[in-house]
Design a protein around this motif. Structure first.
Motif, PDB file in Angstrom:
ATOM      1  N   ILE A 119       0.841  -1.211   0.000  1.00  0.00           N
ATOM      2  CA  ILE A 119       0.000   0.000   0.000  1.00  0.00           C
ATOM      3  C   ILE A 119       0.868   1.250   0.000  1.00  0.00           C
ATOM      4  O   ILE A 119       0.638   2.207  -0.752  1.00  0.00           O
ATOM      5  N   LYS A 120       1.897   1.253   0.842  1.00  0.00           N
ATOM      6  CA  LYS A 120       2.818   2.405   0.888  1.00  0.00           C
ATOM      7  C   LYS A 120       3.531   2.594  -0.441  1.00  0.00           C
ATOM      8  O   LYS A 120       3.696   3.727  -0.919  1.00  0.00           O
ATOM      9  N   GLY A 121       3.962   1.480  -1.062  1.00  0.00           N
ATOM     10  CA  GLY A 121       4.684   1.554  -2.328  1.00  0.00           C
ATOM     11  C   GLY A 121       3.824   2.113  -3.445  1.00  0.00           C
ATOM     12  O   GLY A 121       4.272   2.986  -4.215  1.00  0.00           O
ATOM     13  N   ILE A 122       2.587   1.643  -3.542  1.00  0.00           N
ATOM     14  CA  ILE A 122       1.680   2.129  -4.586  1.00  0.00           C
ATOM     15  C   ILE A 122       1.314   3.592  -4.345  1.00  0.00           C
ATOM     16  O   ILE A 122       1.255   4.406  -5.287  1.00  0.00           O
ATOM     17  N   ALA A 123       1.079   3.951  -3.075  1.00  0.00           N
ATOM     18  CA  ALA A 123       0.779   5.343  -2.730  1.00  0.00           C
ATOM     19  C   ALA A 123       1.963   6.248  -3.074  1.00  0.00           C
ATOM     20  O   ALA A 123       1.785   7.368  -3.571  1.00  0.00           O
ATOM     21  N   GLN A 124       3.180   5.756  -2.828  1.00  0.00           N
ATOM     22  CA  GLN A 124       4.394   6.505  -3.139  1.00  0.00           C
ATOM     23  C   GLN A 124       4.480   6.804  -4.631  1.00  0.00           C
ATOM     24  O   GLN A 124       4.747   7.942  -5.042  1.00  0.00           O
ATOM     25  N   ILE A 125       4.232   5.783  -5.463  1.00  0.00           N
ATOM     26  CA  ILE A 125       4.300   5.949  -6.918  1.00  0.00           C
ATOM     27  C   ILE A 125       3.220   6.915  -7.403  1.00  0.00           C
ATOM     28  O   ILE A 125       3.488   7.834  -8.191  1.00  0.00           O
ATOM     29  N   ALA A 126       1.980   6.706  -6.945  1.00  0.00           N
ATOM     30  CA  ALA A 126       0.857   7.526  -7.404  1.00  0.00           C
ATOM     31  C   ALA A 126       1.027   8.991  -7.005  1.00  0.00           C
ATOM     32  O   ALA A 126       0.840   9.898  -7.832  1.00  0.00           O
ATOM     33  N   LEU A 127       1.375   9.228  -5.739  1.00  0.00           N
ATOM     34  CA  LEU A 127       1.509  10.602  -5.241  1.00  0.00           C
ATOM     35  C   LEU A 127       2.673  11.322  -5.914  1.00  0.00           C
ATOM     36  O   LEU A 127       2.558  12.489  -6.313  1.00  0.00           O
ATOM     37  N   CYS A 128       3.791  10.630  -6.071  1.00  0.00           N
ATOM     38  CA  CYS A 128       4.961  11.230  -6.724  1.00  0.00           C
ATOM     39  C   CYS A 128       4.632  11.616  -8.169  1.00  0.00           C
ATOM     40  O   CYS A 128       4.982  12.704  -8.631  1.00  0.00           O
ATOM     41  N   SER A 129       3.950  10.733  -8.877  1.00  0.00           N
ATOM     42  CA  SER A 129       3.595  10.985 -10.275  1.00  0.00           C
ATOM     43  C   SER A 129       2.645  12.164 -10.396  1.00  0.00           C
ATOM     44  O   SER A 129       2.800  13.011 -11.296  1.00  0.00           O
ATOM     45  N   PHE A 130       1.659  12.238  -9.501  1.00  0.00           N
ATOM     46  CA  PHE A 130       0.701  13.357  -9.526  1.00  0.00           C
ATOM     47  C   PHE A 130       1.418  14.679  -9.262  1.00  0.00           C
ATOM     48  O   PHE A 130       1.168  15.682  -9.955  1.00  0.00           O
ATOM     49  N   VAL A 131       2.288  14.711  -8.256  1.00  0.00           N
ATOM     50  CA  VAL A 131       3.015  15.936  -7.916  1.00  0.00           C
ATOM     51  C   VAL A 131       3.877  16.399  -9.084  1.00  0.00           C
ATOM     52  O   VAL A 131       3.865  17.584  -9.454  1.00  0.00           O
TER      53      VAL A 131
END
Length: 488
Positions: free
Chosen positions: A420-432
């Motif tokens: 969950i942390k890994g997927i959230a990390q990828i998604a949030l980084c990409s959005f930013v």
């Protein structure tokens, strides 16, 4: 990874998005499809089976079986090469159904030129697997890098004179050099595989084939999917095959590097711990690779979500590709980078199941993923066009990864939290990064290289902040990398 991307960048300079480039991709793709369909399961499972047999019967007896396997592979491959050389036209009409008579003739010529490489490439792959099984990893990789550099030099020197055939020259000389370097290393380790190619014992071959047998269905379906994809792409428009090839190269190269690490280093290690019933070490080694994979994929997805145009412009804007084609390559590269997330999880979780002697589950859901991809590509290519391919890749591997995760052999709740942390990390980084780059694009023209460096810096800063907030191990990973650089 770098040499692969540079090769493609140089290729775009000399050949652009053209019918010649399409024919090269189709012909090379056919040879690789055949290799993977026939020997892919053996290559993928060999290291794990080698470790299991080593514990059961000892190293000397295993080498005898490996020698028989090598002769068996060479014999079957040689027979297939001869058949293709006799009946090439029957195959090329399947690869490119929309080609006219002249285009088919050129494609057939390219297939004939590349067919002998089927044997040479498979010999090198098997020798690499044997060296990996003997804990020799760096020599095969260094040899591969040397051949890639040679290939780049030959393309630059020969392309102005021989055109698209310069790629074939470079490929063959690279494979021959790789074979020579691998042979030298095997002689240093006193591993002798060379013998009568027509002499092998089926009892020696059988353990490797039976262990790999469940994987033949997903590999077969994967190659059918590859042929279907290229066949559909060849009907969309001239140059579409090349556009897809250019678009996938960045994410494919990253996945290829990770897959190489998973199968050459992680798979034998996990197989050893599973054989010894050491669940603690099994989980420690897997978690370490799992977290590192999320870190690497965050960089790949983040940068292609943020500034795909700058990267594509830097590598492919050589004057031979139109602005419209560059825009398609840029968009497709972003979508393919997102597909790298479920594909990486699928492969890594598959390695876990394979190392725990549960490869049938991996094979079943691999087959399901390929069937889903084929159906999506056939049903929706008229609606979404070229963008159907990364979409089908993403959806199919999300489904397969979810099922593989559910079948993880050792129950551990921390893995779910890490995911969950890994997927959230990828998604949030990409959005930013996407948001910030939209703001940057409103400014005056900025150098592509500067934008890429700026985005890499922003990803690094984001990961450090996210690591602190979410309490991941990314910061520790950064520190280990820096300490290793300082040490060596």
């Amino acid at each position: 990874m770098g040499s692969s991307i540079i090769t493609l960048s140089i290729s775009s300079k000399y050949f652009g998005v053209s019918i010649d480039r399409d024919q090269w991709v189709l012909a090379m793709g056919f040879i690789l499809v055949l290799d993977l369909a026939i020997w892919g399961p053996i290559n993928e499972t060999f290291r794990a089976k080698f470790v299991f047999l080593q514990h059961e019967i000892g190293d000397k007896e295993v080498i005898e079986k490996v020698r028989s396997m090598f002769s068996f592979i060479n014999f079957i491959t040689l027979v297939l090469v001869v058949i293709i050389l006799i009946y090439p036209r029957a195959l090329t009409s399947i690869i490119a159904p929309s080609y006219n008579k002249m285009q088919l003739a050129h494609l057939t010529k390219m297939v004939l030129i590349l067919t002998p490489s089927f044997l040479l490439n498979q010999i090198c792959q098997f020798m690499t697997s044997v060296l990996n099984a003997h804990n020799t990893f760096y020599i095969p990789e260094a040899a591969g890098l040397a051949t890639a550099v040679l290939n780049i030099i030959l393309i630059i020197v020969l392309a102005p004179r021989f055109g698209i055939y310069a790629l074939a020259f470079g490929y063959y000389l690279g494979v021959l050099l790789l074979f020579l370097l691998l042979l030298i290393q095997m002689r240093k380790l006193k591993i002798n595989l060379i013998g009568n190619p027509f002499k092998f014992k089926f009892n020696d071959v059988k353990p490797f084939i039976l262990f790999a047998l469940p994987f033949y269905l997903p590999y077969f379906l994967a190659q059918v999917n590859s042929v279907v994809e290229k066949s559909i792409a060849s009907t969309l428009n001239v140059g579409i095959v090349s556009i897809i090839d250019y678009s996938r190269k960045f994410s494919d190269s990253a996945i290829s590097v990770l897959t190489s690490v998973f199968f050459t280093m992680l798979l034998p290690l996990l197989s050893q711990y599973y054989s010894k019933k050491d669940d603690k070490r099994f989980l420690v080694e897997f978690k370490s690779m799992y977290q590192l994979s999320f870190l690497i994929i965050t960089f790949i997805v983040g940068i292609f979500s943020g500034c795909p145009g700058a990267i594509i412009g830097l590598f492919y804007n050589k004057g031979n590709i139109t602005a419209d084609a560059l825009n398609k390559i840029s968009n497709m590269s972003m979508f393919y980078s997102w597909s790298a997330v479920p594909i990486t999880l699928y492969i890594l979780l598959g390695v876990v199941l394979l190392s725990s002697d549960n490869g049938r589950v991996y094979a079943i859901f691999g087959s399901v993923a390929q069937v889903i991809m084929i159906l999506i590509n056939l049903l929706f290519n008229k609606i979404f066009g070229i963008y159907t391919f990364p979409f089908s890749l993403f959806i199919s591997h999300i489904i397969a990864s979810a099922f593989l995760f559910h079948r993880f052999p050792i129950k551990n709740h921390q893995l779910f939290l890490t995911t969950i942390k890994g997927i959230a990390q990828i998604a949030l980084c990409s959005f930013v990064l996407y948001y910030l780059n939209q703001k940057i694009s409103m400014l005056h023209q900025i150098n592509s290289l500067f934008i890429i460096v700026l985005n890499i810096t922003m990803i690094g800063l984001f990961l450090l902040i996210f690591s602190h907030i979410a309490k991941t191990n990314d910061k520790e990973t950064f520190m280990k990398i820096i300490s290793k650089i300082k040490a060596g």
